[in-house]
Design a protein around this motif. Structure first.
Motif, PDB file in Angstrom:
ATOM      1  N   GLN A 180       0.835  -1.192   0.000  1.00 19.00           N
ATOM      2  CA  GLN A 180       0.000   0.000   0.000  1.00 19.00           C
ATOM      3  C   GLN A 180       0.877   1.252   0.000  1.00 19.00           C
ATOM      4  O   GLN A 180       1.867   1.323   0.716  1.00 19.00           O
ATOM      5  N   PRO A 182       2.174   5.051   0.865  1.00 16.46           N
ATOM      6  CA  PRO A 182       2.136   5.757   2.144  1.00 16.46           C
ATOM      7  C   PRO A 182       0.997   6.786   2.165  1.00 16.46           C
ATOM      8  O   PRO A 182       0.606   7.323   1.138  1.00 16.46           O
ATOM      9  N   GLU A 183       0.452   7.005   3.357  1.00 14.58           N
ATOM     10  CA  GLU A 183      -0.632   7.958   3.503  1.00 14.58           C
ATOM     11  C   GLU A 183      -0.077   9.299   3.935  1.00 14.58           C
ATOM     12  O   GLU A 183       0.888   9.396   4.680  1.00 14.58           O
ATOM     13  N   THR A 185      -0.155  12.651   6.041  1.00 11.05           N
ATOM     14  CA  THR A 185      -0.660  12.996   7.370  1.00 11.05           C
ATOM     15  C   THR A 185      -0.782  14.476   7.547  1.00 11.05           C
ATOM     16  O   THR A 185      -0.218  15.272   6.917  1.00 11.05           O
TER      17      THR A 185
END
Length: 185
Positions: A180, A182-183, A185
């Motif tokens: 997945q 990276p998200e 923030t």
């Protein structure tokens, strides 16, 4: 008299250092200008054309209708080729090239003159020191990119089979990401 002979010897010394390189460079430039003029006037033998096909990974590249005039040169296996035409087709670019015999002859003459004037004799033996440091080996090999997917064929054989005029469909594939992303923030 001593001054004149000293000046002549200095001029000869400077010519042997780098003057001959300038002379051969000028001769190669004049040869290039003459060849480019002949190529622009279509004064070349079509039978001598060699096709060089290289994969091209550019998104949204359209296929060419035909060959277009293109300038440039490439050296393959010690031979110098001048680009004459190019064509984009099915994710590959095809160059039609002519061997530049005059430039190859000038390059060989320059190398022969340089080795003769410097007293270098090539007896077929390799006297290079092969004990390079590990750092030198790693730096020189990490960033080399070898593209070995090219083909050289004669232009007549391409026209005989007329492969350049056919359109082949592109294949599509769904590639899953290994993880997945990276998200934020």
């Amino acid at each position: 008299m001593k001054k004149l002979s000293a000046i002549l010897l200095i001029i000869l010394f400077l010519f042997n250092l780098f003057g001959y390189r300038v002379l051969f460079y000028y001769a190669q430039q004049q040869s290039d200008i003459t060849l480019e003029h002949n190529l622009d006037q279509n004064n070349y033998n079509e039978n001598e054309l060699i096709a060089l096909t290289i994969p091209l990974s550019m998104p949204y590249q359209h296929n060419s209708d035909g060959f277009e005039r293109f300038d440039g040169e490439i050296t393959l296996n010690g031979k110098i080729y001048k680009y004459v035409k190019r064509k984009y087709c099915d994710g590959k670019i095809t160059f039609l090239c002519l061997p530049d015999y005059n430039k190859m002859h000038l390059e060989a003459a320059k190398n022969n003159y340089g080795t003769n004037i410097n007293g270098i004799q090539n007896n077929g033996t390799n006297n290079h020191d092969n004990s390079k440091s590990a750092i030198g080996k790693n730096l020189s090999t990490d960033y080399e990119q070898n593209v070995s997917d090219y083909a050289i064929v004669h232009y007549k054989s391409i026209n005989k089979y007329s492969l350049l005029d056919k359109a082949f469909p592109l294949t599509t594939a769904i590639v899953n990401s290994p993880e997945q992303p990276p998200e934020l923030t």
